[in-house]
Motif scaffolding. Structure first.
Motif, PDB file in Angstrom:
ATOM      1  N   ASP A 193       0.584  -1.185   0.071  1.00 64.68           N
ATOM      2  CA  ASP A 193      -0.163   0.292  -0.378  1.00 64.68           C
ATOM      3  C   ASP A 193       0.676   1.226   0.320  1.00 64.68           C
ATOM      4  O   ASP A 193       1.910   0.952   1.067  1.00 64.68           O
TER       5      ASP A 193
ATOM      6  N   GLN B 115       2.870  -2.838  -7.050  1.00 64.39           N
ATOM      7  CA  GLN B 115       2.853  -4.486  -7.548  1.00 64.39           C
ATOM      8  C   GLN B 115       3.078  -4.608  -8.932  1.00 64.39           C
ATOM      9  O   GLN B 115       3.646  -3.072  -9.465  1.00 64.39           O
TER      10      GLN B 115
ATOM     11  N   ARG C 166      -0.309  -5.996   0.517  1.00 68.55           N
ATOM     12  CA  ARG C 166      -1.400  -6.272   0.192  1.00 68.55           C
ATOM     13  C   ARG C 166      -1.854  -7.137   1.325  1.00 68.55           C
ATOM     14  O   ARG C 166      -0.823  -8.076   1.563  1.00 68.55           O
TER      15      ARG C 166
ATOM     16  N   GLU D 110      -3.860 -11.077  -2.662  1.00 64.82           N
ATOM     17  CA  GLU D 110      -3.925 -10.811  -3.711  1.00 64.82           C
ATOM     18  C   GLU D 110      -2.384 -10.641  -3.916  1.00 64.82           C
ATOM     19  O   GLU D 110      -2.446 -11.078  -5.116  1.00 64.82           O
TER      20      GLU D 110
END
Ligand code: FAD
Length: 403
Positions: A194, A234, A331, A335
């Motif tokens: 994040d 990511q 995250r 995920e």
């Protein structure tokens, strides 16, 4: 002989055992097996890696010793040979990663399931394992209601806890802990993080790739690319550093990574270019024309370099070379590409049998190890499935159980 979990690890254990004449039953909670394996083939199935063995095993970090044992009996080359045996040729990509020709999982999985079927393996789908009954039989939830199964030996190959919709939901952690097995909490591995982007940056650049940058964090320094997402970052470069970053966030509550957005240019080169007279050009246009900072890279620069620092040329040049990006948290596990944590090696004997539960073996991602992307995950899952299969055979022989 029951195998619970029909992913790469469980199916490999099934192959070893059925080839030696053991009657094998594979149970899986999903309507079909190998779902995560199939999804792994979506962006190109990275089966293994072609680098020298010593380097390959170093990727397993603190668990190198344990995993090397499995890999000595089933090397990355053996894996390629095994795929060839199923009619699937492999090739080495430019990065040294190994892929099946065609890049997909489905032809390999189809051929493998046909082989297992020919060997007499029975599949019980939509069978969710929910621990043990009081009489030590296995408890399954099925569309026809609860079922109990007694088996001479069991291989648990239940995967980690990411992408739960594909079957591996980590629910097994509770069943094993209740049975006295030491299980490290599952954590995201090869995961995103994040970042508190400003609404402007998020709206403008969500989904944009940030290419050919060097990420530095503590001892980690690597060139690559990643993606700016709605809530953070990511992609392959972030995943490569993710174990280190995750652990540091856990210890300190937040970290700052540094980004070199012009790795082919020196700081001095940038200062010289940025010193050229700007004339009537805006600063944004000057940065683009002289230092090539445009699009998402320019957006990041404006997000994290204080406005007043643009007044002299040294400051933007130094931010281009060392842009600090604060990462708040990993995250969620669901995920992530894979999971860290799981059944500890200390709770297993050298044959992957749970010390507390004789006759119950474990394999695959549910064990407490992690590795970066690059084919290391699948290779270790296959190899551990083989190791568990061989161990079951040894154990059954030691008990005098007919094979
Ligand atoms: C998007 C994505 C891409 C990936 N790409 C790659 C790649 O290119 N290369 C690579 O090396 N790795 C890749 N991976 C990782 C790799 O797919 C996994 O590490 C590997 O599949 C783990 O194998 P496994 O057999 O241990 O577990 P899994 O493949 O997760 O299989 C476990 C099985 O157990 C079943 N199960 C779980 N709980 C129960 C229960 N209670 N009862 C009954 N059945 C149960 C599940 O339904 C599942 O079928 C990728 C992962 C993801 C998510």
């Amino acid at each position: 002989m029951a195998i619970i979990g029909g992913g790469p690890a469980g199916l490999m254990a099934a192959e070893i055992l059925s080839q030696r004449g053991v009657k094998v039953d594979v149970y899986d909670s999903m309507p079909s097996v190998g779902r995560k394996f199939l999804v792994a083939g979506k962006g190109g199935l990275n089966l293994t890696h072609s680098e020298p063995f010593e380097q390959f095993v170093s990727r397993y970090g603190s668990r190198k010793k344990e995993i090397e044992k499995w890999l000595m009996d089933f090397t990355p080359d053996d894996l390629r040979e095994w795929a060839r045996g199923l009619g699937i040729e492999t090739f080495v990509g430019t990065s040294g990663r190994v892929f099946p020709v065609g890049m997909k999982t489905s032809p390999l999985l189809r051929a493998w399931l046909k082989r297992l079927d020919d060997l007499g393996v029975t599949f019980h789908l939509r069978h969710k394992w929910n621990g043990w009954n009081a009489d030590k039989s296995l408890k399954f939830e099925t569309p026809e209601g609860e079922k109990s199964v007694k088996a001479d030996a069991v291989v648990l190959a239940l995967g980690g806890g990411s992408w739960a919709r594909l079957g591996s939901d980590g629910a097994w952690v509770n069943w094993l802990r209740q049975a006295g097995v030491e299980v490290e909490a599952l954590k995201p591995s090869n995961c995103g993080f994040d970042v508190a982007w400003s609404p402007h940056l998020r709206e403008r650049y969500e989904g944009h790739p940030i290419k050919s940058v060097v990420l530095s964090f503590e001892s980690f320094r690597q060139r690559g690319e990643f993606i700016l997402t709605k809530g953070g970052v990511q992609g392959s470069l972030i995943y490569a550093a993710s174990a280190l970053i995750r652990d540091e966030i856990e210890a300190k509550g937040g970290v700052v990574i540094l980004l070199d957005m012009a790795p082919d240019r020196s700081y001095e080169w940038l200062v010289e270019k940025l010193s050229k007279p700007r004339g009537s050009r805006s600063m944004a246009s000057h940065l683009e024309k002289t230092a090539g900072m445009k699009g998402v890279k320019a957006g990041l620069l404006h997000e994290f370099a204080p406005k007043e620092d643009f007044a002299n040329v040294e400051r933007p040049a130094s931010f281009i070379k060392r842009l600090p990006i604060p990462l708040i948290a990993p995250r969620p596990l669901d995920e992530a590409i894979s999971s860290a944590g799981g059944v500890t090696f200390e709770s297993l004997d050298e044959n992957l049998m749970i010390r507390e539960l004789p006759g119950i073996f474990c394999a695959g991602e549910m064990l407490d190890w992690e590795a970066p992307t690059g084919g290391y995950l699948l290779t270790a899952c296959f190899a551990s499935g083989r190791a568990a299969g061989e161990s079951v055979l040894k154990w059954m022989e030691s008990l005098g159980t007919a094979v």
